[in-house]
Design an enzyme around this catalytic site. Sequence first.
Site, PDB file in Angstrom:
ATOM      1  N   ASP A 108      33.593  66.310  36.393  1.00  0.00           N
ATOM      2  CA  ASP A 108      34.636  66.600  37.384  1.00  0.00           C
ATOM      3  C   ASP A 108      35.608  65.431  37.489  1.00  0.00           C
ATOM      4  O   ASP A 108      35.305  64.302  37.101  1.00  0.00           O
ATOM      5  CB  ASP A 108      34.027  66.894  38.762  1.00  0.00           C
ATOM      6  CG  ASP A 108      33.265  65.710  39.356  1.00  0.00           C
ATOM      7  OD1 ASP A 108      32.496  65.059  38.613  1.00  0.00           O
ATOM      8  OD2 ASP A 108      33.441  65.427  40.552  1.00  0.00           O
ATOM      9  N   GLU A 114      30.450  64.660  40.788  1.00  0.00           N
ATOM     10  CA  GLU A 114      30.204  63.243  41.085  1.00  0.00           C
ATOM     11  C   GLU A 114      31.212  62.715  42.091  1.00  0.00           C
ATOM     12  O   GLU A 114      30.872  61.927  42.979  1.00  0.00           O
ATOM     13  CB  GLU A 114      30.283  62.413  39.790  1.00  0.00           C
ATOM     14  CG  GLU A 114      29.811  60.978  39.928  1.00  0.00           C
ATOM     15  CD  GLU A 114      30.914  59.967  40.272  1.00  0.00           C
ATOM     16  OE1 GLU A 114      30.585  58.802  40.482  1.00  0.00           O
ATOM     17  OE2 GLU A 114      32.103  60.358  40.339  1.00  0.00           O
TER      18      GLU A 114
HETATM   19 ZN   LIG Z   1      33.680  58.427  37.511  1.00  0.00          ZN
END
Ligand SMILES: [Zn+2]
Length: 411
Positions: free
Chosen positions: A82, A174
Site C-alpha cells: 500500500d 502498513e
Molecule cells: Zn513504507
Amino acid sequence: MISPVLERFLRYVQYDTRSDDSSSTVPSTPSQMIFQKALVAELLALGLKDAAVDANGYVMATIPATTKKKTVPAIGFIAHVDTSPEMPGAHVRPIVHAKYDGRDLVLPDDPTAVLRGADLADQIGHDIVTASGTTLLGADDKAGVAEIVTAAEHLAGHPEIPHGVVRIAFTPDEEIGRGANHFDVARFGCACAYTLDGGGRGEIEFESFSADLMTVSFHGFNTHPGYAQGRMVNAIKVAADFVNRLPKGDLSPETTGGHEGFVHPYVQHSGVDRTDVKLIVRDFATGELAAKEALVERLAREASAAWPGSRVDIRIDQQYRNMREVLDRHPDVVEHAREAIRREGLPVVTKSIRGGTDGSRLSFMGLPTPNLFAGEHNFHSRLEWVSRQDMEKAVDVIVTLCRVWEERTAL
Ligand SMILES: [Zn+2]
C-alpha cells in the site's frame, strides 16, 4: 535491456494501492488486492510454485533451499504494497532522470516541486526516478516489492547459490498501522525476517520507538447556556487548561530529536459535557513511557482540580514496542545483515526509527524483523525519489544475505 528491478518498479507504481484508514475491510482497499493478484501471477511465472494471496490480502511464497546443510534457518523478506492515503496515488507518471548530472530537478506537472541538487549529491551519474510533481511516486514501498521480486528471480534462476529456505511476503495496509494485524507468523515459518522499507544505501534500522496511546477524557456538566449560572462546567475549558499545562520547551515532537521521547496531543473531540484529548507517548526505552504517562496524568488531574465539578478519566493503550528488545536477543539477525551490506561494498549506516514499522509489531509476534534500506527518499511526499542503482544494490544485499546465513550455519 532495461534493468529488471527498474522495469518492475515502473510497472508497479502504475497501480493505485492507497490504503484507507476509514475503511474496516481487510485489506482496507480492493485496489491492493488487484496488485497482490498481479504479484502472485508474476511469482508463479518465476517458478515460485506456492505463491498465493490469502483472504486478508497477504501474499506469501517460497524459494526452496539449495544448501545441503540441514540446519540453515528459513529467513524472510517483507515489503508492503500500500501507499500513504495522505497523498494522491492514482495516475502516477514516473520519470527516469537518466545519468543524473547534479542539477535541480523540476518536476514537470508542478514547477514548485523541485528536488535540490544539494540533496542528490551522492547520486551523480545514477538514474533517478521521480513522479511528475502532483502525486506520490510510491517508492515507499514498491521499491521494496520490486527488489524482493527481483532477488527471488535471481535466486530461483541460480540454484548454484547456496541458501536455506527463503520466504517472501507482501503485506497490505502498513501505512494505516494494520500491516501486521493479520500476518500469520506461524504459516510464514521463518526464524527472522527483514522488511525492505528503508532509506539510503547501506542503512539498517533495528531500533524503533516504544509507543502508547493515552486518551484523557474530561467530563463537565452541560445545561442550556441561558440557565447555566452556577451550574455549567465546560469540559472544553478544562481540556484547554490541561493542554496549556503540557510541556512546551521539551518533551514535544517539535522540540526533540535523536533518542529523546515526547508526549504529543494530536487530536481532540470537544463538547461541553465531555472532551477527549488523545496523546501519543513515545520513548526508545519502554520503561520511560510510565514516567511520561505519570506526568500527563498529574497535569490532567491538576487541570480538573482547577475546575470544580469536572472530573477526568484516563485510558492507556499499548501501540508497539522497541524492536531492539527482541533483536538484542537474536544478535545474528542484525549482524548477518551488516555483513551482507559490507560485502556489497557499502558503509553500514545504523539508524533509530522515530516511529514504528510493521517490523516492530512482528518482532514481538515472534518474528525478529529489522528494516533494510530500499533506496526510498522523501517518504509520503510528492518529492519522493529512488535511484535504479540503489535498488540494484538492495537486490544484491538480499541475495548476499541469504548466502551469509548459509555460510554461517555450521551443519
Ligand atoms: Zn513504507
